[in-house]
Design a protein around this motif. Structure first.
Motif, PDB file in Angstrom:
ATOM      1  N   ASP A  80     -43.717  23.995  28.086  1.00 44.23           N
ATOM      2  CA  ASP A  80     -43.777  22.842  27.011  1.00 44.23           C
ATOM      3  C   ASP A  80     -45.175  22.303  26.932  1.00 44.23           C
ATOM      4  N   GLU A  82     -46.911  21.237  24.096  1.00 40.89           N
ATOM      5  CA  GLU A  82     -46.928  20.130  23.288  1.00 40.89           C
ATOM      6  C   GLU A  82     -46.267  18.890  23.948  1.00 40.89           C
ATOM      7  N   GLY A  83     -45.297  19.138  24.874  1.00 43.17           N
ATOM      8  CA  GLY A  83     -44.570  17.986  25.363  1.00 43.17           C
ATOM      9  C   GLY A  83     -43.357  17.747  24.579  1.00 43.17           C
ATOM     10  N   ALA A  84     -43.092  18.490  23.741  1.00 44.43           N
ATOM     11  CA  ALA A  84     -41.698  18.295  22.872  1.00 44.43           C
ATOM     12  C   ALA A  84     -40.524  18.093  23.428  1.00 44.43           C
ATOM     13  N   ALA A  86     -40.305  17.529  26.925  1.00 41.43           N
ATOM     14  CA  ALA A  86     -40.122  16.286  27.821  1.00 41.43           C
ATOM     15  C   ALA A  86     -39.933  14.931  26.874  1.00 41.43           C
ATOM     16  N   GLU A  87     -40.340  14.915  25.602  1.00 43.84           N
ATOM     17  CA  GLU A  87     -40.228  13.999  24.766  1.00 43.84           C
ATOM     18  C   GLU A  87     -38.896  13.387  24.635  1.00 43.84           C
ATOM     19  N   ARG A  88     -37.849  14.553  24.582  1.00 47.27           N
ATOM     20  CA  ARG A  88     -36.321  14.486  24.253  1.00 47.27           C
ATOM     21  C   ARG A  88     -35.595  14.213  25.607  1.00 47.27           C
ATOM     22  N   SER A  90     -34.739  11.838  27.890  1.00 50.39           N
ATOM     23  CA  SER A  90     -34.592  10.307  28.120  1.00 50.39           C
ATOM     24  C   SER A  90     -33.246   9.895  28.742  1.00 50.39           C
ATOM     25  N   THR A 179     -35.791   8.713  20.652  1.00 49.97           N
ATOM     26  CA  THR A 179     -36.247  10.145  21.406  1.00 49.97           C
ATOM     27  C   THR A 179     -35.022  11.210  21.506  1.00 49.97           C
TER      28      THR A 179
END
Length: 184
Positions: A80, A82-84, A86-88, A90, A179
């Motif tokens: 991951d 770009e962290g996409a 992980a960003e989702r 929550s 998110t």
């Protein structure tokens, strides 16, 4: 073998370990990390090394085993960059929910036994009114009445005024919606 002698022999093998690590991973920084992990493990386990045996072979075995352990670990990891993803990910903070649950448990324990029993059978255990009535050996209407009275009493005890008082607060819901994958 003294710690000083062991340390001296360790230091003399580092160039060979680094060359072997480079052949396995192909990148200098990763090779250095692998050598460092090998040296740390060897130092921690120095009491298990038998003096007079092949220290270099022992260190190479540790390095090789560490390399394969890291490879197995990487297979389970998800890329991951770009962290996409992980960003989702929550979650709602648990503190408020835990406090709400403690309040709810205390309020349920204040209910009369028959109401608490009916509420737990129907609300928490998922039994139908008919099944709960059979378990309690009473009429279906009695179970419905007990559940209704229990809910009213819980509402009063917990000072609840509407549906919005359960679960995440409005700010948390807003953040979670920003998110979540469905908001994108």
């Amino acid at each position: 073998m003294s710690d000083y002698d062991f340390r001296s022999e360790l230091l003399s093998v580092i160039p060979n370990l680094r060359a072997f690590a480079m052949s396995l991973v192909g990148a200098a920084d990763k090779a250095d990390d692998l050598v460092q992990e090998t040296l740390v493990r060897a130092w921690d386990k120095r009491s298990t090394f038998t003096p007079g045996t092949n220290l270099k072979g022992w260190l190479f075995t540790i390095l090789r085993n560490e390399f394969y352990s890291q490879m197995r670990k990487r297979k389970r990891e998800v890329a991951d960059p770009e962290g996409a993803m992980a960003e989702r990910l929550s979650t709602h903070p648990e503190q408020v929910g835990k406090l709400d649950m403690e309040d709810f448990k205390a309020a349920v324990n204040l209910l009369p036994d028959d109401q608490r029993e009916a509420l737990i059978l129907v609300g928490a255990s998922g039994f139908s009114y008919e099944e709960a009535a059979a378990i309690c050996e009473c009429a279906v209407g009695t179970i419905k009445s007990r559940v209704s009275r229990a809910r009213v009493q819980l509402t009063k005890t917990l000072s609840l005024e509407g549906d919005g008082e359960f679960g995440p607060d409005a700010v948390s819901v807003g953040v979670m919606n920003l998110t979540s994958p469905s908001a994108a």
